[in-house]
Write an enzyme that holds these catalytic residues in place. Structure first.
Site, mmCIF file in Angstrom:
data_model
loop_
_atom_site.group_PDB
_atom_site.id
_atom_site.type_symbol
_atom_site.label_atom_id
_atom_site.label_comp_id
_atom_site.label_asym_id
_atom_site.label_seq_id
_atom_site.Cartn_x
_atom_site.Cartn_y
_atom_site.Cartn_z
ATOM 1 C CD GLU A 36 -3.030 -0.726 -0.070
ATOM 2 O OE1 GLU A 36 -3.153 0.427 -0.506
ATOM 3 O OE2 GLU A 36 -3.615 -1.699 -0.588
ATOM 4 C CB CYS A 191 -13.267 5.419 -13.457
ATOM 5 S SG CYS A 191 -14.165 6.966 -13.383
ATOM 6 C CB CYS A 207 -22.055 7.004 -14.043
ATOM 7 S SG CYS A 207 -20.759 8.256 -14.010
HETATM 8 S S1 SF4 Z 1 -19.454 5.447 -16.119
HETATM 9 FE FE1 SF4 Z 1 -18.870 6.949 -14.570
HETATM 10 S S2 SF4 Z 1 -17.827 5.759 -12.986
HETATM 11 FE FE2 SF4 Z 1 -17.914 4.494 -14.821
HETATM 12 S S3 SF4 Z 1 -16.002 4.852 -15.926
HETATM 13 FE FE3 SF4 Z 1 -17.502 6.287 -16.739
HETATM 14 S S4 SF4 Z 1 -17.243 8.116 -15.532
HETATM 15 FE FE4 SF4 Z 1 -16.244 6.471 -14.397
#
Ligand code: SF4
Length: 348
Positions: A36, A191, A207
């Site tokens: 970590e 992401c 999202c």
């Molecule tokens: S949908 Fe939203 S959480 Fe998923 S990769 Fe795209 S921006 Fe990121």
């Protein structure tokens, strides 16, 4: 919404997450803790070879606590952010003295050690012991900022607090180690900062940033400030046999505890400085082009000066905070990246 989010993330993890990282085998608090710390600000693929070598040399707290700081930093050289290596070493010594050599099992005791913050302590306990812990590292901040369209820069305290609340709300009570690994993996592989793979994302259907077609605006960038520029001079002092003088830096400050080319005030006369500081006489010196090394809080313009010295025999010896090194020697001490670059160029 809570179960829904976590179960989708876990389903994605079962199929696409990373399950064979070196620290996922033989999970102990020590092995997970080291991973970590190495993973802070550094990508998994960079960390893996360093981690394996580190574990071979320091397989447990006792071996790490008993090593010299120089040796620990040697194993860290190249990973950057050296305070992480120094803190890890210091923490191992505290664990040996105060906890009988056993890594603590509570977040309060972990956070009391140098180099371990709230999210790192949570990740260690979650990954090693499967305790229910909530994490919020840089990757998770990015996912949650987009998922809930959180306004503001996550480095801002109030924004960070809001993200902690969301992280707490979405973290499931079961399979905690898998969930924390999954959400970190999602941030690192799906992401991503510049090209998020929303088509493959398990939480894309709710999202908020994606629905608003505004993923690029989240998380908000750090407010720009102009970094100050400092100047310094590094001396490449070479004796007649080609040995180069290195000086150990003070334990704190930039490159703390690492060996370095001697740093001097760029305004001072080089010959006088060499005479006064080390009793060394120069035959000549030449200037190399200035180059810039940037830290998070300032830019450092480094002016290297290559200096040929007459004879080091009557002056300083290889002891204490100074040493003469041949660039080709194998037991080279740990140096910061710009110093390594200058040393490599000496005999090119
Ligand atoms: S949908 Fe939203 S959480 Fe998923 S990769 Fe795209 S921006 Fe990121």
């Amino acid at each position: 919404m809570k179960t829904n989010f976590a179960s989708r993330v876990l389903r994605w993890f079962d199929q696409h997450g990373r399950h064979d990282l070196p620290w996922q085998k033989k999970r102990t608090l020590y092995r997970v803790w080291v991973s970590e710390i190495m993973l802070q600000q550094t990508q998994v693929k960079t960390v893996i070879p360093y981690y394996k070598k580190f574990m071979q040399r320091f397989p447990d707290v006792k071996r790490l606590a008993g090593a010299s700081q120089d040796e620990v930093l040697q194993y860290w050289a190249g990973l950057g952010y050296y305070s992480r290596g120094r803190n890890l070493h210091k923490a191992a010594q505290l664990i040996a003295e105060q906890h009988g050599g056993r890594v603590p099992r509570t977040s309060e005791a972990l956070i009391a050690l140098p180099g371990i913050g709230r999210s790192t302590a949570a990740a260690i306990l979650s990954q090693a012991l499967d305790q229910r812990q909530v994490i919020l590292d840089g990757n998770v901040k990015r996912v949650l900022s987009r998922y809930r369209m959180v306004e503001g820069w996550p480095g801002n305290k109030a924004v960070e607090q809001q993200l902690w609340h969301i992280a707490e709300e979405l973290t499931p009570s079961g399979r905690n180690a898998d969930y924390t690994q999954a959400i970190m993996d999602m941030g690192a592989t799906l992401c991503t900062r510049s090209k998020p793979a929303c088509d493959d994302c398990p939480v894309s259907k709710d999202c908020m940033a994606l629905a608003a077609d505004d993923v690029g605006s989240y998380p908000a960038k750090k407010p720009k400030k102009v970094l100050p520029v400092k100047q310094t001079r590094l001396l490449i002092l070479i004796d007649q046999q080609g040995a180069i003088l290195l000086e150990k830096r003070p334990p704190t400050g930039i490159w703390g505890g690492l060996w370095s080319l001697p740093e001097v005030d760029p305004q001072q006369d080089i010959a006088t400085t060499c005479q006064q500081r080390w009793g060394l006489e120069l035959t000549h010196h030449e200037e190399s082009p200035v180059f810039r090394h940037s830290f998070s809080h300032y830019h450092l313009d480094i002016r290297p000066s290559r200096c040929q010295i007459v004879d080091q025999k009557n002056a300083i010896r290889s002891e204490g905070e100074l040493m003469w090194c041949k660039p080709q020697q194998t037991d080279f001490p740990a140096v910061a990246a710009p110093v390594a670059k200058l040393l490599a160029a000496v005999h090119d």
